[in-house]
Design a protein around this motif. Structure first.
Motif, PDB file in Angstrom:
ATOM      1  N   ASP A 344     -19.828   1.959 -14.748  1.00 16.11           N
ATOM      2  CA  ASP A 344     -20.144   0.624 -15.268  1.00 16.11           C
ATOM      3  C   ASP A 344     -19.323  -0.469 -14.589  1.00 16.11           C
ATOM      4  N   ASN A 345     -18.221  -0.099 -13.935  1.00 22.98           N
ATOM      5  CA  ASN A 345     -17.339  -1.088 -13.311  1.00 22.98           C
ATOM      6  C   ASN A 345     -17.474  -1.123 -11.793  1.00 22.98           C
ATOM      7  N   ILE A 346     -18.591  -0.611 -11.265  1.00 24.11           N
ATOM      8  CA  ILE A 346     -18.763  -0.520  -9.815  1.00 24.11           C
ATOM      9  C   ILE A 346     -18.672  -1.888  -9.151  1.00 24.11           C
ATOM     10  N   ASP A 347     -19.330  -2.907  -9.718  1.00 27.40           N
ATOM     11  CA  ASP A 347     -19.304  -4.235  -9.093  1.00 27.40           C
ATOM     12  C   ASP A 347     -17.880  -4.759  -8.994  1.00 27.40           C
ATOM     13  N   HIS A 348     -17.144  -4.643 -10.082  1.00 22.92           N
ATOM     14  CA  HIS A 348     -15.751  -5.095 -10.068  1.00 22.92           C
ATOM     15  C   HIS A 348     -14.939  -4.294  -9.051  1.00 22.92           C
ATOM     16  N   MET A 349     -15.178  -2.984  -9.002  1.00 20.19           N
ATOM     17  CA  MET A 349     -14.430  -2.121  -8.102  1.00 20.19           C
ATOM     18  C   MET A 349     -14.698  -2.472  -6.642  1.00 20.19           C
ATOM     19  N   THR A 350     -15.959  -2.685  -6.284  1.00 19.03           N
ATOM     20  CA  THR A 350     -16.286  -2.991  -4.893  1.00 19.03           C
ATOM     21  C   THR A 350     -15.717  -4.345  -4.479  1.00 19.03           C
ATOM     22  N   ARG A 351     -15.724  -5.305  -5.401  1.00 10.87           N
ATOM     23  CA  ARG A 351     -15.116  -6.602  -5.074  1.00 10.87           C
ATOM     24  C   ARG A 351     -13.623  -6.429  -4.784  1.00 10.87           C
ATOM     25  N   ARG A 352     -12.975  -5.583  -5.581  1.00  6.83           N
ATOM     26  CA  ARG A 352     -11.550  -5.358  -5.361  1.00  6.83           C
ATOM     27  C   ARG A 352     -11.309  -4.626  -4.039  1.00  6.83           C
ATOM     28  N   LEU A 353     -12.203  -3.689  -3.709  1.00 10.57           N
ATOM     29  CA  LEU A 353     -12.081  -2.996  -2.425  1.00 10.57           C
ATOM     30  C   LEU A 353     -12.153  -3.983  -1.267  1.00 10.57           C
ATOM     31  N   PHE A 354     -13.133  -4.891  -1.321  1.00 11.35           N
ATOM     32  CA  PHE A 354     -13.255  -5.909  -0.275  1.00 11.35           C
ATOM     33  C   PHE A 354     -11.991  -6.755  -0.197  1.00 11.35           C
ATOM     34  N   ASP A 355     -11.494  -7.186  -1.339  1.00  7.81           N
ATOM     35  CA  ASP A 355     -10.314  -8.048  -1.364  1.00  7.81           C
ATOM     36  C   ASP A 355      -9.099  -7.337  -0.757  1.00  7.81           C
ATOM     37  N   GLU A 356      -8.922  -6.070  -1.087  1.00  8.86           N
ATOM     38  CA  GLU A 356      -7.778  -5.326  -0.565  1.00  8.86           C
ATOM     39  C   GLU A 356      -7.877  -5.150   0.945  1.00  8.86           C
ATOM     40  N   LEU A 357      -9.082  -4.858   1.427  1.00 11.48           N
ATOM     41  CA  LEU A 357      -9.254  -4.623   2.861  1.00 11.48           C
ATOM     42  C   LEU A 357      -9.033  -5.890   3.673  1.00 11.48           C
ATOM     43  N   ARG A 358      -9.404  -7.034   3.108  1.00 15.56           N
ATOM     44  CA  ARG A 358      -9.316  -8.289   3.858  1.00 15.56           C
ATOM     45  C   ARG A 358      -7.884  -8.768   4.050  1.00 15.56           C
ATOM     46  N   GLN A 359      -6.938  -8.286   3.256  1.00 13.38           N
ATOM     47  CA  GLN A 359      -5.572  -8.780   3.355  1.00 13.38           C
ATOM     48  C   GLN A 359      -4.971  -8.401   4.716  1.00 13.38           C
ATOM     49  N   PRO A 360      -4.547  -9.387   5.516  1.00  9.59           N
ATOM     50  CA  PRO A 360      -3.966  -9.067   6.830  1.00  9.59           C
ATOM     51  C   PRO A 360      -2.602  -8.398   6.672  1.00  9.59           C
ATOM     52  N   PHE A 361      -2.177  -7.699   7.703  1.00  7.72           N
ATOM     53  CA  PHE A 361      -0.866  -7.069   7.679  1.00  7.72           C
ATOM     54  C   PHE A 361      -0.291  -7.099   9.089  1.00  7.72           C
ATOM     55  N   LYS A 362       1.014  -6.922   9.182  1.00 13.37           N
ATOM     56  CA  LYS A 362       1.690  -6.995  10.466  1.00 13.37           C
ATOM     57  C   LYS A 362       1.961  -5.603  11.010  1.00 13.37           C
ATOM     58  N   PHE A 363       1.799  -5.472  12.329  1.00  8.70           N
ATOM     59  CA  PHE A 363       2.193  -4.247  13.022  1.00  8.70           C
ATOM     60  C   PHE A 363       2.827  -4.655  14.342  1.00  8.70           C
ATOM     61  N   ASP A 364       4.058  -4.204  14.551  1.00  8.26           N
ATOM     62  CA  ASP A 364       4.774  -4.497  15.791  1.00  8.26           C
ATOM     63  C   ASP A 364       4.814  -6.003  16.065  1.00  8.26           C
ATOM     64  N   GLY A 365       5.007  -6.779  15.008  1.00  5.35           N
ATOM     65  CA  GLY A 365       5.126  -8.219  15.149  1.00  5.35           C
ATOM     66  C   GLY A 365       3.812  -8.955  15.287  1.00  5.35           C
ATOM     67  N   ARG A 366       2.698  -8.232  15.213  1.00  3.70           N
ATOM     68  CA  ARG A 366       1.387  -8.868  15.372  1.00  3.70           C
ATOM     69  C   ARG A 366       0.623  -8.781  14.056  1.00  3.70           C
ATOM     70  N   LEU A 367      -0.126  -9.827  13.793  1.00  5.85           N
ATOM     71  CA  LEU A 367      -0.926  -9.869  12.570  1.00  5.85           C
ATOM     72  C   LEU A 367      -2.284  -9.237  12.845  1.00  5.85           C
TER      73      LEU A 367
END
Length: 687
Positions: A344-367
């Protein structure tokens, strides 16, 4: 010099034979002489007549099994046999021991050291047993030195003797063993008494002090002066069982991320399919593909790619509940299987998945920024196989990527046809590239001041025998998707340079230049520069006659790498053109840094140039290019009014239907025969 260990290998699979031989070759300080028999019937004869030290026996041998072979040689003096099977199976293990196998190894789960140890144990124990039959004195010395525990019993199953290994195993002195019933040293005495007389056993041993530990072994009996005696070979299998447990866990675990793997997903989906009934919430499978992950590996290396996958796994794990199954399928693909109330919470879950994946992160000083494409499939009464559910979700994910990425699509039956068509197109394209069926056409461009031809752009064309003419954007996208773009680009470059060499020989001039498009993936190829320079050198062409065209898409990845590669090409004398200028989002911010010589104005600006706003933009681009010292080329010129406006605004070159449509190589040569040989053509002789 130590004699080689003679190994009889009964194996009907050539690949598995090679693996076994390679493992034996990897064992140091021991030589193995291998005799291979692929036919199980011949293997039975070889065992009966064998003078080998040990036999490695495959469990699956066509219509027979290794157990059948062992049964057929029962009663004969044969070398100790180690059974090789494709998967861990306790029932097969017990049956193998009962049939006379001395050990049981799972293919793919042992290395050369473990194989050496198994052969060493097998041959050592076999020698011990043979020595025991020859003489009492030799029996005592060999038994005392045996690595496994060996216990001698009378027919009442009372201990007569035990070797040091057995005493150490049960942590007792000899006088604590002799005369006592062997069942006192096991947990289930009744079951043990029965198993001993069956020839093999697997039970729980009891050490002095009450500590329990797993044991297994085999038994043999003989008559002497009318009295029956029993010998038991017993081994502590604590480490073996722990290894089997570990292997079972690893069979369902992804080694990189610690998540479950495809095996776990298939098991859980299969269970859900079998248990699903009408009226229940439909279990949902979500496949998650990381968009552009290949670029992370290409630009930053596989270590960075592994780090990205670990970070993605960590972020996805934060989005799921304990009763939901999250796995890594392999590569850049993950899967989330949801059942029960969580559906029943699939829509909420998929939105959260998208949000988590979109967050940039740094590796070896590069974004680094990533996105994900999600494909969803639901279990219902129409789906009876786990693989079908997984395939449907995979198809939906592929459609999400094809539709532009960074989105979610739920599987629909119509998708299957589209995916099959796409796969078919990619397979045909592979054959077309391999067979040289990608043809290069040429569209001339002219100097606007005198409308004299000064070169041409090479354009890839594919005429499919069934589909007809396939639009370049379609097959170029397919090449990108199927990782064939580098091969396609090389094919086009090779043909284009061949034609350029032909023009130079025919017209004896260096005034004609040829533009060839290269992709971002080609720029990431470390072999690009030597490949291009090799083509020019082989045909004695000056680098100044070649222009390589890039688009703004090359600036999405590692800009420093792109600039370095372009500077190397430019230092070699090759000119660089920025194609389709103005259609992207990053041109102005990088244009000053990029080592380009030519700027090509996209035809969309030329079409709008008759409007005041459009004219202002074309003028601004021309002035900017002039200030940067760039040659300007306007694409898509179709009318004389457009030509006159471009001349008035100071543009250098024009390309479009006003002068010529793209031409085949032969038609282009005829065109040049007319244009270049005109008396007023600005002929520049070859130096």
């Amino acid at each position: 010099m130590t004699s080689p260990v003679r190994v009889l290998l009964i194996e009907d699979d050539e690949d598995d034979r090679l693996i076994a031989v390679d493992l034996l070759d990897d064992i140091e300080e021991i030589d193995y002489e291998v005799t291979w028999v692929s036919d199980p019937v011949a293997g039975i004869d070889a065992l009966k007549d064998s003078d080998h030290d040990v036999c490695l026996l495959d469990y699956r041998l066509g219509p027979l099994t290794g157990l059948d072979v062992l049964t057929a040689v029962a009663g004969h003096h044969v070398p100790p046999s180690i059974l090789l099977t494709g998967q861990a199976d306790e029932e097969v293990d017990r049956a193998a021991a009962a049939a006379g196998a001395v050990d049981f190894l799972v293919k793919g789960n042992f290395d050369a050291q473990e194989l050496e140890r198994a052969i060493r144990y097998a041959t050592r124990n076999a020698k011990a047993l043979r020595a025991a039959r020859r003489s009492e004195a030799r029996f005592r010395s060999v038994v005392s030195a045996a690595a496994d525990g060996i216990v001698l019993l009378n027919d009442k199953l009372e201990v007569l003797e035990a070797n040091p290994a057995a005493r150490a195993m049960f942590r007792v002195d000899e006088d604590e063993l002799v005369g006592r019933h062997c069942s006192e040293f096991v947990d289930d005495a009744a079951a043990f008494r029965s198993e001993v007389r069956e020839g093999s056993f697997e039970t729980t041993g009891r050490r002095r002090g009450g500590e329990f530990f797993p044991i297994e072994g085999s038994t043999a009996s003989w008559l002497s002066e009318g009295e029956r005696f029993w010998s038991i070979i017993v081994r502590d299998v604590s480490e073996k069982n722990q290894l089997l447990k570990q292997l079972a866990q690893e069979a369902f675990t992804d080694g990189l991320t610690g998540l479950g793997n495809r095996n776990l997903l298939r098991r859980e989906v299969a269970r859900a399919v079998s248990e699903y009934r009408d009226g229940q919430p439909e279990p949902v499978l979500i496949l998650i593909g990381i968009d552009g992950f290949r670029n992370v590996n290409d630009l930053h290396g596989h270590e960075a790619g592994d780090q990205v996958l670990k970070i993605v796994a960590h972020r996805l794990r934060a989005c799921v509940r304990r009763d939901e199954t999250l796995v890594r399928l392999g590569g850049d693909e993950f899967a989330l299987f949801v059942e029960g109330s969580s559906v029943d919470n699939i829509d909420h879950m998929t939105r959260r998945l998208f949000d988590e994946l979109r967050q940039p992160f740094k590796f070896d000083g590069r974004l680094i920024s990533i996105t994900g494409s999600l494909g969803v499939a639901r279990i219902d009464n129409d789906l009876v196989e786990a693989d079908e559910v997984i395939r449907n979700a995979d198809i939906a994910m592929g459609e999400a990527k094809a539709a532009g990425r960074n989105r979610l699509l739920e599987f629909e039956q119509a998708m299957s046809g589209a995916v099959l068509d796409r796969i078919s197109l990619e397979e045909d394209l592979r054959l077309a590239i391999d067979h040289g069926e990608i043809e290069v056409y040429f569209q001339p461009f002219v100097e606007l001041r005198n409308e004299k031809v000064c070169g041409a752009e090479a354009l890839a064309r594919w005429h499919h025998p069934e589909r007809g003419s396939v639009p370049p954007p379609v097959f170029i996208e397919a090449a990108e998707r199927a990782n064939m773009i580098v091969e396609l680009g090389r094919s086009v470059l090779r043909q284009a340079v061949e034609q350029l060499a032909l023009w130079r020989r025919r017209f004896d001039t260096t005034a004609l230049v040829l533009s060839v498009n290269i992709s971002a993936r080609q720029l990431n190829d470390p072999q690009l520069v030597p490949f291009v320079m090799g083509l020019l050198s082989e045909r004695s062409l000056p680098p100044e006659m070649l222009v390589l065209e890039i688009t703004e898409s090359v600036m999405v990845g590692d800009v420093d790498l792109v600039i370095s590669r372009l500077e190397t090409l430019r230092d070699c004398g090759i000119k660089i053109a920025l194609d389709d200028f103005g259609t992207g989002y990053s041109s102005l911010s990088y244009l000053q840094r990029l080592p380009v010589d030519i700027l090509k104005l996209d035809r969309a600006f030329v079409v709008e140039a008759d409007e005041e706003r459009g004219r202002a933009l074309v003028d601004a681009v021309g002035r900017m290019s002039e200030s940067l010292g760039l040659t300007t080329v306007a694409e898509g010129v179709e009318t004389t009014d457009q030509r006159d406006l471009l001349i008035a605004l100071g543009y250098d070159r024009g390309q479009g239907y006003l002068w010529a449509r793209p031409k085949s190589a032969s038609d282009m040569l005829e065109y040049l025969e007319v244009e270049v040989l005109r008396p007023d053509w600005p002929w520049v002789p070859t130096p």
